[in-house]
Design a protein around this motif. Structure first.
Motif, PDB file in Angstrom:
ATOM      1  N   GLU A  88      53.683  28.474  32.866  1.00 46.55           N
ATOM      2  CA  GLU A  88      52.411  28.589  32.160  1.00 46.55           C
ATOM      3  C   GLU A  88      52.345  29.930  31.438  1.00 46.55           C
ATOM      4  O   GLU A  88      51.341  30.626  31.489  1.00 46.55           O
ATOM      5  CB  GLU A  88      51.237  28.468  33.143  1.00 46.55           C
ATOM      6  CG  GLU A  88      51.067  27.103  33.762  1.00 46.55           C
ATOM      7  CD  GLU A  88      50.419  26.084  32.827  1.00 46.55           C
ATOM      8  OE1 GLU A  88      49.768  26.489  31.852  1.00 46.55           O
ATOM      9  OE2 GLU A  88      50.597  24.881  33.066  1.00 46.55           O
ATOM     10  N   PHE A  90      52.218  32.376  28.117  1.00 46.66           N
ATOM     11  CA  PHE A  90      51.587  32.251  26.799  1.00 46.66           C
ATOM     12  C   PHE A  90      52.721  32.198  25.771  1.00 46.66           C
ATOM     13  O   PHE A  90      53.181  33.220  25.274  1.00 46.66           O
ATOM     14  CB  PHE A  90      50.650  33.423  26.525  1.00 46.66           C
ATOM     15  CG  PHE A  90      49.631  33.629  27.622  1.00 46.66           C
ATOM     16  CD1 PHE A  90      48.918  32.557  28.149  1.00 46.66           C
ATOM     17  CD2 PHE A  90      49.372  34.885  28.136  1.00 46.66           C
ATOM     18  CE1 PHE A  90      47.982  32.729  29.155  1.00 46.66           C
ATOM     19  CE2 PHE A  90      48.440  35.072  29.138  1.00 46.66           C
ATOM     20  CZ  PHE A  90      47.751  33.992  29.653  1.00 46.66           C
ATOM     21  N   GLY A  91      53.145  30.981  25.448  1.00 45.36           N
ATOM     22  CA  GLY A  91      54.388  30.798  24.714  1.00 45.36           C
ATOM     23  C   GLY A  91      54.467  31.457  23.357  1.00 45.36           C
ATOM     24  O   GLY A  91      55.519  31.943  22.959  1.00 45.36           O
ATOM     25  N   LEU A  93      52.996  34.143  22.385  1.00 46.49           N
ATOM     26  CA  LEU A  93      52.911  35.610  22.424  1.00 46.49           C
ATOM     27  C   LEU A  93      54.255  36.182  22.882  1.00 46.49           C
ATOM     28  O   LEU A  93      55.036  35.490  23.543  1.00 46.49           O
ATOM     29  CB  LEU A  93      51.816  36.043  23.398  1.00 46.49           C
ATOM     30  CG  LEU A  93      50.383  35.629  23.056  1.00 46.49           C
ATOM     31  CD1 LEU A  93      49.424  36.118  24.135  1.00 46.49           C
ATOM     32  CD2 LEU A  93      49.959  36.178  21.704  1.00 46.49           C
ATOM     33  N   VAL A 101      47.809  40.989  27.804  1.00 45.80           N
ATOM     34  CA  VAL A 101      46.592  40.193  27.986  1.00 45.80           C
ATOM     35  C   VAL A 101      46.005  40.458  29.374  1.00 45.80           C
ATOM     36  O   VAL A 101      44.806  40.698  29.528  1.00 45.80           O
ATOM     37  CB  VAL A 101      46.882  38.688  27.810  1.00 45.80           C
ATOM     38  CG1 VAL A 101      45.703  37.843  28.274  1.00 45.80           C
ATOM     39  CG2 VAL A 101      47.206  38.379  26.365  1.00 45.80           C
TER      40      VAL A 101
ATOM     41  N   ARG B 514      43.405  39.754  15.155  1.00 45.37           N
ATOM     42  CA  ARG B 514      44.517  39.059  15.818  1.00 45.37           C
ATOM     43  C   ARG B 514      45.393  40.044  16.573  1.00 45.37           C
ATOM     44  O   ARG B 514      46.009  39.715  17.566  1.00 45.37           O
ATOM     45  CB  ARG B 514      45.328  38.281  14.770  1.00 45.37           C
ATOM     46  CG  ARG B 514      46.632  37.675  15.263  1.00 45.37           C
ATOM     47  CD  ARG B 514      46.432  36.682  16.392  1.00 45.37           C
ATOM     48  NE  ARG B 514      47.714  36.209  16.918  1.00 45.37           N
ATOM     49  CZ  ARG B 514      48.435  36.855  17.813  1.00 45.37           C
ATOM     50  NH1 ARG B 514      47.992  38.011  18.313  1.00 45.37           N
ATOM     51  NH2 ARG B 514      49.581  36.379  18.234  1.00 45.37           N
ATOM     52  N   ARG B 520      44.672  38.465  21.137  1.00 42.44           N
ATOM     53  CA  ARG B 520      45.695  38.048  22.109  1.00 42.44           C
ATOM     54  C   ARG B 520      45.090  37.112  23.149  1.00 42.44           C
ATOM     55  O   ARG B 520      45.694  36.129  23.551  1.00 42.44           O
ATOM     56  CB  ARG B 520      46.267  39.283  22.825  1.00 42.44           C
ATOM     57  CG  ARG B 520      47.347  39.992  22.054  1.00 42.44           C
ATOM     58  CD  ARG B 520      48.009  41.055  22.910  1.00 42.44           C
ATOM     59  NE  ARG B 520      47.187  42.251  23.034  1.00 42.44           N
ATOM     60  CZ  ARG B 520      47.220  43.265  22.163  1.00 42.44           C
ATOM     61  NH1 ARG B 520      48.004  43.202  21.111  1.00 42.44           N
ATOM     62  NH2 ARG B 520      46.464  44.322  22.334  1.00 42.44           N
ATOM     63  N   ARG B 521      43.841  37.431  23.562  1.00 42.53           N
ATOM     64  CA  ARG B 521      43.207  36.624  24.592  1.00 42.53           C
ATOM     65  C   ARG B 521      42.974  35.197  24.068  1.00 42.53           C
ATOM     66  O   ARG B 521      43.122  34.224  24.792  1.00 42.53           O
ATOM     67  CB  ARG B 521      41.880  37.253  25.009  1.00 42.53           C
ATOM     68  CG  ARG B 521      41.494  36.877  26.420  1.00 42.53           C
ATOM     69  CD  ARG B 521      40.088  37.279  26.786  1.00 42.53           C
ATOM     70  NE  ARG B 521      39.679  38.539  26.228  1.00 42.53           N
ATOM     71  CZ  ARG B 521      38.403  38.817  25.950  1.00 42.53           C
ATOM     72  NH1 ARG B 521      37.460  37.927  26.161  1.00 42.53           N
ATOM     73  NH2 ARG B 521      38.082  39.986  25.443  1.00 42.53           N
ATOM     74  N   VAL B 523      44.725  33.528  21.800  1.00 41.57           N
ATOM     75  CA  VAL B 523      45.998  32.807  21.767  1.00 41.57           C
ATOM     76  C   VAL B 523      46.424  32.434  23.187  1.00 41.57           C
ATOM     77  O   VAL B 523      46.901  31.329  23.445  1.00 41.57           O
ATOM     78  CB  VAL B 523      47.079  33.650  21.068  1.00 41.57           C
ATOM     79  CG1 VAL B 523      48.419  32.936  21.098  1.00 41.57           C
ATOM     80  CG2 VAL B 523      46.674  33.929  19.634  1.00 41.57           C
ATOM     81  N   ALA B 524      46.196  33.370  24.116  1.00 41.61           N
ATOM     82  CA  ALA B 524      46.555  33.108  25.513  1.00 41.61           C
ATOM     83  C   ALA B 524      45.782  31.901  26.027  1.00 41.61           C
ATOM     84  O   ALA B 524      46.341  31.027  26.679  1.00 41.61           O
ATOM     85  CB  ALA B 524      46.257  34.336  26.368  1.00 41.61           C
ATOM     86  N   ARG B 526      44.614  29.435  24.365  1.00 43.08           N
ATOM     87  CA  ARG B 526      45.130  28.209  23.777  1.00 43.08           C
ATOM     88  C   ARG B 526      46.448  27.801  24.439  1.00 43.08           C
ATOM     89  O   ARG B 526      46.662  26.644  24.774  1.00 43.08           O
ATOM     90  CB  ARG B 526      45.363  28.393  22.271  1.00 43.08           C
ATOM     91  CG  ARG B 526      45.965  27.157  21.614  1.00 43.08           C
ATOM     92  CD  ARG B 526      46.535  27.490  20.255  1.00 43.08           C
ATOM     93  NE  ARG B 526      47.682  28.373  20.374  1.00 43.08           N
ATOM     94  CZ  ARG B 526      48.183  29.061  19.367  1.00 43.08           C
ATOM     95  NH1 ARG B 526      47.634  29.001  18.178  1.00 43.08           N
ATOM     96  NH2 ARG B 526      49.230  29.833  19.542  1.00 43.08           N
ATOM     97  N   ASP B 527      47.323  28.790  24.646  1.00 41.81           N
ATOM     98  CA  ASP B 527      48.651  28.475  25.180  1.00 41.81           C
ATOM     99  C   ASP B 527      48.571  27.983  26.613  1.00 41.81           C
ATOM    100  O   ASP B 527      49.295  27.065  26.993  1.00 41.81           O
ATOM    101  CB  ASP B 527      49.568  29.696  25.097  1.00 41.81           C
ATOM    102  CG  ASP B 527      50.074  29.902  23.685  1.00 41.81           C
ATOM    103  OD1 ASP B 527      49.742  29.075  22.821  1.00 41.81           O
ATOM    104  OD2 ASP B 527      50.789  30.899  23.456  1.00 41.81           O
ATOM    105  N   SER B 528      47.739  28.587  27.430  1.00 44.14           N
ATOM    106  CA  SER B 528      47.577  28.112  28.802  1.00 44.14           C
ATOM    107  C   SER B 528      46.240  28.570  29.352  1.00 44.14           C
ATOM    108  O   SER B 528      46.051  29.751  29.660  1.00 44.14           O
ATOM    109  CB  SER B 528      48.698  28.625  29.691  1.00 44.14           C
ATOM    110  OG  SER B 528      48.383  28.315  31.038  1.00 44.14           O
ATOM    111  N   SER B 532      45.393  31.749  31.862  1.00 48.34           N
ATOM    112  CA  SER B 532      44.380  32.699  31.407  1.00 48.34           C
ATOM    113  C   SER B 532      43.383  33.009  32.514  1.00 48.34           C
ATOM    114  O   SER B 532      43.085  34.163  32.781  1.00 48.34           O
ATOM    115  CB  SER B 532      43.618  32.146  30.200  1.00 48.34           C
ATOM    116  OG  SER B 532      44.467  31.981  29.117  1.00 48.34           O
TER     117      SER B 532
END
Lengths: 244, 712
Positions: A88, A90-91, A93, A101, B514, B520-521, B523-524, B526-528, B532
């Motif tokens: 999991e 953050f792919g 980034l 983060v 961005r 960053r938060r 995008v994080a 969205r990614d997982s 998060s």
């Protein structure tokens, strides 16, 4: 009394009892192993501890504070961190941004001020992936991405660290390095709960082990005791009768 | 708030809404056995049509995972094919109807599946949605081109509108047949799904696609079959609906079938019985409002908004989505994050270009073209509002123009009539809480459902907001461009430069964002989402912030829209249907990039220019057709067009040494591993090593920790 106490936790998925009245104590300053066959409920238990899965019964207590009803992000802020069995990260980034983060979130509740960038670099160095800091994680091999997750979890400055099969995807040398890192971390007072299929790593790194089978804790003790426990051998290997 | 309480709240709100609306708009017709029988007799055929269209949606969604926005447009298009053959060529309907429904529609479905839909599997939701929305536009555009919409078309009802009486109301044979067909379909689909081999395979795919494939289900056959069936159902609904509309307008037909969304969502896009129930409730509600309620003045359009209101309510009642784990095998995105310096250089170049254009190419008397360019920049600004929300946070919104509309009205009402600079900021400020409210449904609804909720919201705003006296009301509201630093921007040239500067500053701000912790938060998240929250991210707070930010930018853009238009007149310029091409163009350009937003603006501008200046009848359909076809390009390049354009361009710039390296790295990261001939016809290079390592999940370098462990 452990730093993290899982007390009589049960999880029901429809008709399936995934975790059945499980109690586990995770003391500070050492690695506690959680082993069991596939589907025994280990990852479900991790989800209960971190709040991603509501238990149907039981309590989760961190440092004498009951957190069973707290939201996941609150538990993270209280000091529970984890990695995931199925990645999991953050792919999109970079590895460094993944750690940033977590650091930038922690800055909100941490009392001490610190330089996020500097600590991120230190953490990446510590888990051994400083050379891929600027690579986006989805382009990294699985093993390295796992180490990114580990660095990200450490960035929250946890009291309890839950590791879900951290060695899968790592080669032998990397696994050895992981074992060394676990010793260092627990020496600093961290409580680690380790789910792992790599038995040499478990036996070497853990002070105590709990064995989960069909959602129930069937044995607990030191590695030596667990290895000798007949019920554990039954769970892993089956009895002579069942095998025939 | 717990699920039970929030549901209770929604139910209470719905009942209060129904009672209030019924009370205020009561027409005074008696409610008795006769009028209720009439109600039911009128509602049943409508329910049948909605149910047919909705079943098509459900069949396709469950089998292929793609929500077909184009369902209505396909039905419309095939209804026109039917019209062409029966009315224009005089073939008998008895022959044409089976031909269209059983031959042409399935062929179209199979063709769509093979050519387009199959390539959408596993792509990001916003890409899947954009392609089907694009397809909807393409079908509308194609129909407009083939069947001139300036002349009315009409399709005779089956049996020339004859029928029989139930009580006092005439039930035409056409409507009777509609009901019978709907019931027969319900039975037929039930048998298909539960008694036949292919049906059982389709249901298996619903439960677990991968597992069904392992069990021998051939997903390619299944998806073709589902699309064929979906198109047949769309055709049936379209052909039976066509005689009921006044003039067979392409958009009316398309959007009547969009009503089916609400019914399909009642069945949670899975259950056909519940879908039928949803269709029945919707038809009854529509007829209830038609028979017993009279809406006038500010509420005139409420009946049109009923399906979307129902869609919105049903979405709010859906169970809360669980925390999302990342999907395995997600799209590999290319997201180069440009530096603030590069963004500033780019924006400066844009400004210089626009200034030169407006000075030397467009004369100040040529207000039409200057105004079009300004509209293009305003559109880019609206598209920019989606970059953080959809591009980074992955929250698909189809309502950016609705927020712009609210901003435009706020500007007009709060000082824009005399060009107060404060009104611009008030426009953004008023829109912020409206957008932030969306964070609450966004906590419960994920992905597709959220997108549908925003679409319903856009339609509701269009139908009921602008007609309110506190907004625009029945007349017009005129606005002035802002006065700033002693300049009034009434000259179109000055205004164009102003909007360009505003876009530039906002764009630089977005790039800086961005690169910040907040970016960053997002995008994080969205990614997982799961990861998060376990590092302490408060999802609600983050979503509140990004929805508020997005709405604020859109509202801000709305103020400039209003200035450019000069007058606001009802929803003109802010319709739901006008907002979708902006989303499409942004996705085509690249939804995660400021340059993608600029692309959307240029795209809109070119369409306007081509359409009005090229006097070729072929281009009549272009408003719809062009975005529809262009969006197909993102199947090949889901990151958006600006990525290859930008990277190609950046490599030519002397100060961008890094660009070439980045480009190669990204090409390697996104390329599919190509094994053929490797090591035989071409050498095994570093890039291949990286690729193979990544695919196999092998670490290619021994981490330093190992070395440290060894030495220690």
């Amino acid at each position: 009394m452990g730093l993290l106490e899982i007390e009589e936790v049960s999880v029901q998925f429809g008709g399936l009892l995934a975790v059945d009245d499980a109690s586990i104590s995770v003391p500070a300053g050492c690695v506690t192993g959680l082993i069991g066959p596939n589907g025994a409920g280990k990852t479900t238990l991790f989800n209960v501890i971190t709040g991603l899965q509501a238990p149907s019964g039981g309590r989760v207590v961190l440092d004498d504070v009951e957190v069973t009803r707290r939201r996941p992000y609150r538990r993270a802020r209280l000091g529970i961190a984890r990695t995931f069995q199925r990645l999991e990260a953050f792919g999109s980034l970079t590895a460094r941004e993944n750690v940033l983060v977590a650091l930038e979130m922690r800055r909100r509740w941490a009392t001490a001020r610190y330089d996020c960038g500097k600590i991120a670099d230190e953490l990446l160095e510590r888990v051994g992936i400083a050379h891929v800091a600027e690579t986006r994680v989805e382009a990294l091999p699985t093993g390295s991405a796992r180490l990114v997750e580990l660095a990200r979890a450490l960035a929250t400055d946890p009291k309890v660290l839950l590791l879900d099969e951290p060695s899968s995807g790592l080669d032998e040398q990397e696994t050895d390095a992981l074992g060394v890192l676990l010793h260092e971390l627990t020496a600093g007072g961290l409580a680690v709960l380790l789910v792992e299929h790599d038995m040499p790593l478990v036996m070497e790194a853990c002070s105590y082990i709990s064995v989960l089978d069909f959602g129930r804790v069937i044995a607990r003790g030191t590695p030596r005791e667990i290895q000798a426990d007949p019920s554990v051998q039954r769970a892993y290997l089956g009895t002579a009768k069942a095998a025939s | 708030m717990s699920q039970r309480w929030s549901n209770l709240l929604v139910w209470a709100g719905t009942i209060a809404f129904v009672v209030l609306v019924s009370k205020t708009a009561w027409a005074g017709n008696p409610v008795n056995g006769t009028s209720l029988t009439n109600l039911v007799v009128l509602a049943l055929p409508l329910a049948g049509i909605i149910a047919m269209a909705a079943s098509g949606l459900v069949v396709v969604y469950t089998t292929t995972g793609i929500f077909n926005f184009a369902q209505g447009a396909i039905g419309m298009f095939l209804a026109y094919v039917d019209w062409e053959l029966t009315v224009h060529h005089g073939w008998p309907q008895l022959f044409v109807l089976p031909l269209v429904v059983l031959v042409i529609a399935p062929l179209l479905g199979i063709g769509l599946d093979r050519a387009i839909m199959r390539h959408l599997q596993g792509k990001a939701l916003v890409v899947q949605l954009s392609v089907t929305v694009g397809l909807m536009f393409a079908f509308i555009g194609l129909a407009n081109m083939l069947w001139n919409q300036n002349t009315a078309h009409s399709m005779p009802a089956l049996f020339q509108g004859e029928g029989f009486h139930i009580g006092q109301v005439l039930l035409t044979w056409h409507r009777f047949i509609t009901i019978v067909v709907a019931v027969a379909l319900a039975i037929g689909l039930r048998i298909l799904l539960f008694q036949t081999r292919i049906g059982i395979a389709m249901r298996a795919v619903v439960d677990n696609r991968d597992l069904a494939a392992l069990g021998g289900a051939r997903s390619s056959v299944l998806s073709s079959f589902a699309w064929a069936l979906g198109c047949s159902l769309a055709a049936l609904a379209g052909i039976l609906l066509a005689p009921e509309t006044a003039d067979m307008s392409t958009t009316t037909l398309t959007f009547l079938i969009i009503t089916a969304f609400a019914a399909a969502v009642v069945g949670r896009l899975r259950s056909l019985p519940l879908t039928y129930l949803g269709a029945l409730i919707l038809a009854l509600a529509t007829q209830w409002s038609g028979s017993f309620l009279r809406f006038s003045e500010r509420w005139t359009n409420v009946p049109d908004a009923l399906p979307t209101i129902m869609l919105f309510i049903v979405l709010l009642l859906l169970p809360r989505a669980e925390i999302q784990f990342a999907r395995i095998g997600q799209v590999r995105r290319v997201e180069r994050v440009s530096s603030v310096r590069d963004a500033a250089i780019g924006m400066l170049a844009l400004l210089v270009f626009i200034v030169v254009m407006s000075m030397f190419v467009l004369s100040n008397t040529d207000t039409t073209n200057l105004s079009r360019f300004a509209l293009g920049m305003c559109t880019a600004l609206v598209a920019l509002s989606l970059v953080p929300l959809t591009g980074w946070a992955g929250q698909v919104s189809l309502a950016p123009l609705a927020f712009a509309g609210i901003g435009a009205v706020a500007y007009a009402r709060l000082g824009g009539a005399h060009g107060s600079i404060w009104a611009v900021f008030l426009a953004a400020l008023v829109t912020v809480p409206v957008g932030a409210l969306f964070a609450f449904p966004a906590m419960r609804l994920q992905g597709l459902y959220l997108a549908l909720a925003t679409l319903a919201f856009a339609a509701m705003v269009e139908e009921v907001f602008y007609s309110q006296p506190f907004a625009i009301g029945a007349g017009e509201r005129s606005v002035q461009p802002v006065h700033l630093l002693g300049i009034d921007f009434t000259s179109k040239r000055a205004f164009l430069i102003l909007v360009t500067v505003v876009f530039g500053l906002c764009g630089i701000g977005i790039v800086a964002l961005r690169r910040s912790a907040f970016g960053r938060r997002l995008v994080a998240l969205r990614d997982s989402e799961a990861a998060s929250v376990t590092v302490g991210v408060n999802v609600l707070e983050t979503k509140l912030a990004v929805f508020a930010l997005s709405a604020g930018i859109a509202g801000f853009a709305g103020a400039f829209f209003a200035m450019n238009a000069g007058t606001l007149n009802g929803p003109t310029g802010f319709e739901m249907i006008a907002g979708l091409p902006i989303v499409l163009a942004l996705v085509i350009g690249g939804v995660g990039f400021v340059a993608g937003a600029l692309f959307a603006g240029i795209f809109g501008l070119s369409l306007v220019i081509i359409q009005s200046d090229w006097h070729i009848s072929l281009w009549i359909g272009l408003t719809y057709l062009a975005p529809g076809l262009a969006v197909l390009g993102i199947i090949q390049n889901p990151s958006g067009a600006v990525v290859p354009i930008g990277e190609g361009f950046a490599r030519l710039l002397p100060w961008r040494h890094d660009a070439r390296r980045d480009y190669e790295e990204m090409t390697a990261a996104t390329a599919e591993p190509e094994v053929g001939g490797l090591g035989l016809e071409r050498p095994f290079e570093e890039a291949d090593v990286l690729l193979v390592d990544r695919e196999l999940g092998i670490s290619n370098e021994v981490p330093r920790a190992v070395a440290a462990a060894r030495s220690g």
